[in-house]
Design a protein around this motif. Structure first.
Motif, short mmCIF file in Angstrom:
data_model
loop_
_atom_site.label_atom_id
_atom_site.label_comp_id
_atom_site.label_asym_id
_atom_site.label_seq_id
_atom_site.Cartn_x
_atom_site.Cartn_y
_atom_site.Cartn_z
N ILE A 77 -8.71 -6.24 12.90
CA ILE A 77 -7.64 -5.44 13.52
C ILE A 77 -7.10 -4.45 12.48
N TYR A 78 -7.11 -3.16 12.88
CA TYR A 78 -6.61 -2.11 12.01
C TYR A 78 -5.41 -1.46 12.68
N LEU A 79 -4.21 -1.84 12.25
CA LEU A 79 -2.96 -1.24 12.73
C LEU A 79 -2.45 -0.34 11.60
N GLU A 80 -2.84 0.92 11.62
CA GLU A 80 -2.59 1.79 10.47
C GLU A 80 -1.88 3.07 10.89
N ASN A 81 -1.12 3.63 9.93
CA ASN A 81 -0.46 4.93 10.10
C ASN A 81 0.49 4.95 11.30
N GLY A 82 1.19 3.86 11.47
CA GLY A 82 2.17 3.78 12.56
C GLY A 82 3.54 3.38 12.02
N THR A 83 4.30 2.72 12.87
CA THR A 83 5.64 2.30 12.47
C THR A 83 5.85 0.85 12.87
#
Length: 719
Positions: A77-83
């Motif tokens: 899981i890649y949860l990137e460049n968010g908030t």
């Protein structure tokens, strides 16, 4: 026309099937899954799920839910460049029901992580928290929950961790076999903090601002991989102050701008196998720079040549070394301070990469010194080296090579049987050279990969076999990987096909055979013309010999028994410059004292008669023939002609007729085959200026001229 179009249709069908198969293969490797809104999910090889989400705002919202397949399959899981403002105790609780092995939370403005946030992730092996600005004490506490997972890789880079406390990693001290990436622009190595991670196997401490490190009595017994890339070391750090890294295998200290490479600072790394030193500014490399590393396998010393001025003999001397990367250094391998024996002592070397160094003026002897002992080499890369031809030592001695790369050079010709000794060669890269034609006999057999694009190819009938090969086996030329690369295989000549792709070239076997007939006719006429010109030149060159043969035919009808009295005791053959010696020295003795009658052409030849006739008549009228041999005689065309007449007469009438007087040593440049044969079969008299030498000379000459009965004039021809 129909018979011509069918093969093209077949090719088109095969190409279409290839695309279909390729697409089918791609689909079988990767399948799109139903996924959370704003995310992309896929299934790889039916055994791994990947979910990627970016540019999201999860403030007060739950994290995206993985696909249902993630419960039974390993999931990344890649949860990137968010908030994601914070990871609370239940933020990741939903993920505990899935087999999540990789979790990337990179660049999500995370500032707070609950102590037990990761404790329920039973399968987590890789965690990336980089580019989040989490306070040191908060991050330290988050390690408590991370330690409850089977974590193997942790990235805490770009988090402004410039100075961590000694107990920063205390919650991780019991984890084993973990890789830590710590790139935080720090100027101090956290020795005490890292020492607690005694089971750390990989440490990436690159991208910081280290100028030196003080390891003290620290010890990292489990560490196998260490990176100090992109720091500010001026000299190589001392890694041997004590037994700090007893099991280190991979060491990378690249792009530091180091000026000094002290072998004593790494000589203790007895288990080191891979050593990366690219991008430094070493001014010199000394002999036996790596000889103390018993298990070294690979050394990279690329991008280091801008400051290097000295390379000593046997720099890489090590019998265990298998791979050397010495590329992009722009070193002139002929400078006075560059020893061509740099690779001496590397009998096990299998791969050598010398791309973008300069061998433009290197001689065959120097190439032999450089490569001659690398007989186990299997891969040699020499792209962009300024080569104008393939060094002979490569094709004659390096017969174990399987892959040879010589692209971006100025090689213009491949001679027949160039690679006949390289029976193991399977990959040959000759792109971007100056080759226009290729002889089928010049290439090795059973090539599996062959790149020739970027050459000024001459698309004549001589290349028909090459075009057929490309069409029959496009994979060998790389078309199966990047089909659009075929545009690089363009014709440069003749003008009528310039710019045409080789695969689109229209050449028939019949038209080539017609061209062949024209070539044969042209060659035949050219050969006849050449023979005519050569024959004329030879006849002119040997005109005196031909003239001699004509006169021999004229006098060949002589009687076998000569019953006439001889007019002269001897005929004297001499050159004009030797006339003074004959008159001053020979005549007074032989005619004045000994009463011999000699025939000399200045006095006795008949005026108005052809010189050739005079010579022949004088020879026939003389019982003996005296040749006064000198360098001037040897250089005179008339004297040579005269000698030919005499030798023919001697052959017919017996060797005993000939008396040779040697006035001086004859220069080998002036010696003809006839003279050499005469001197090898006839005993000659050597003239000397001393009184005793003169007496001996005339005594022997008198004996040779004297007949059994002084005035006997009859003789038989001895054939």
């Amino acid at each position: 026309m129909k018979s011509i179009q069918q093969p093209r249709s077949l090719v088109a069908i095969i190409a279409l099937l290839t695309v279909v198969v390729a697409c089918g293969t791609s689909l079988s490797l990767r399948k799109k899954l139903e996924c959370h809104r704003g995310c992309y999910c896929s299934l790889f090889k039916r055994e791994r799920v990947v979910m990627r989400c970016s540019l999201f705002n999860l403030t007060g919202k739950p994290l995206p839910t993985p696909p249902k397949q993630s419960k039974n399959l390993n999931t990344s899981i890649y949860l990137e460049n968010g908030t994601i403002p914070a990871l609370l105790h239940n933020t990741l609780s939903e993920y505990s029901h899935y087999r999540i092995v990789i979790l990337s939370l990179k660049n999500n403005t995370i500032r707070n992580i609950y102590k037990h946030a990761f404790s329920r992730m039973r399968y987590l092996q890789t965690l990336d928290l980089s580019e989040n600005f989490i306070a040191e004490d908060i991050l330290k506490e988050s390690f408590y929950g991370i330690a409850m997972t089977p974590i193997k890789e942790l990235n805490i880079s770009s988090m402004n961790l410039t100075n961590v406390s000694d107990d920063f990693f205390e919650h991780l001290e019991n984890i084993t076999n973990v890789r830590l990436t710590f790139r935080n622009n720090t100027s101090e190595f956290p020795r005490d903090a890292l020492q607690g991670l005694r089971h750390l196997t990989d440490l990436d401490f690159g991208g910081n601002r280290l100028k030196a490190i003080n390891l003290g009595n620290a010890s990292f017994p489990s560490l196998q991989t260490l990176s100090f890339d992109n720091n500010h070391f001026y000299e190589f750090p001392n890694l041997c102050s004590s037994s700090i890294f007893p099991n280190l295998k991979h060491l990378s200290i690249q792009w530091n701008g180091m000026r000094y490479l002290d072998r004593n600072y790494y000589s203790c790394l007895k288990n080191l196998t891979n050593f990366y030193l690219n991008g430094n500014l070493f001014p010199e490399l000394k002999s036996n720079q790596f000889s103390m590393l018993p298990y070294i396998y690979k050394i990279t010393l690329s991008y280091v040549g801008c400051a290097m001025h000295t390379i000593e003999r046997a720099v890489f001397n090590n019998s265990a070394l298998k791979q050397i990367f010495f590329r992009k250094n722009r070193i002139w391998f002929r400078e006075a301070e560059i020893d061509m024996r740099v690779f001496e002592g590397c009998p096990s070397l299998e791969l050598l990469n010398l791309n973008d160094n300069v061998f433009q003026v290197t001689t065959e002897i120097e190439f032999n010194t450089l490569f001659g002992d690398l007989t186990n080499l299997k891969t040699l890369v020499m792209g962009g080296n300024g080569l104008q031809s393939i060094p002979q030592v490569i094709t004659r001695k390096l017969t174990s090579i399987k892959s040879l790369a010589l692209y971006r050079n100025s090689i213009s010709d491949l001679k027949p049987n160039t690679f006949e000794n390289m029976t193991k060669l399977k990959k040959l890269f000759l792109a971007n050279n100056e080759i226009s034609t290729i002889d089928k006999q010049s290439l090795p057999k059973d090539l599996k990969q062959f790149e020739m694009f970027g050459n000024p190819l001459s698309c004549t009938c001589d290349m028909m076999w090459f075009v057929d090969w490309m069409r029959k086996d496009p994979e060998t030329f790389g078309f199966h990987k990047t089909p659009q690369n075929k545009v690089l295989y363009n014709c440069s000549s003749p003008v009528i096909v310039k710019g045409v792709q080789l695969l689109d070239l229209k050449m028939s076997e019949i038209s080539c055979l017609m061209d062949q007939d024209v070539k044969i006719i042209t060659l035949t006429f050219s050969t006849l013309l050449t023979v005519f010109l050569v024959t004329g030149a030879v006849m002119y060159r040997y005109r005196w010999h031909i003239r001699y043969l004509i006169y021999m035919v004229r006098y060949s009808q002589r009687q076998e028994v000569d019953t006439a009295d001889y007019e002269y005791d001897a005929f004297v053959a001499y050159s004009a410059p030797d006339r003074h010696w004959v008159i001053r020295n020979m005549l007074p003795v032989l005619e004045g004292k000994e009463n011999f009658k000699l025939c000399v052409h200045d006095r006795d030849f008949e005026v108005g008669k052809l010189i050739v006739d005079n010579i022949v008549d004088a020879i026939e009228a003389s019982r003996k023939i005296i040749i006064v041999l000198s360098n001037s005689f040897a250089q005179s065309d008339w004297c040579r002609f005269e000698l030919n007449l005499i030798q023919r007469h001697v052959l017919e009438n017996g060797q005993r007729l000939l008396v040779v007087v040697m006035l001086e040593e004859i220069d080998t440049r002036h010696m003809t085959k006839a003279m050499r044969a005469m001197l090898q079969t006839t005993t000659y008299l050597m003239w000397g200026e001393e009184e005793y030498a003169r007496k001996a000379f005339f005594n022997r000459l008198r004996m040779l001229l004297r007949s059994p009965t002084r005035n006997a004039g009859k003789r038989r021809l001895s054939v």
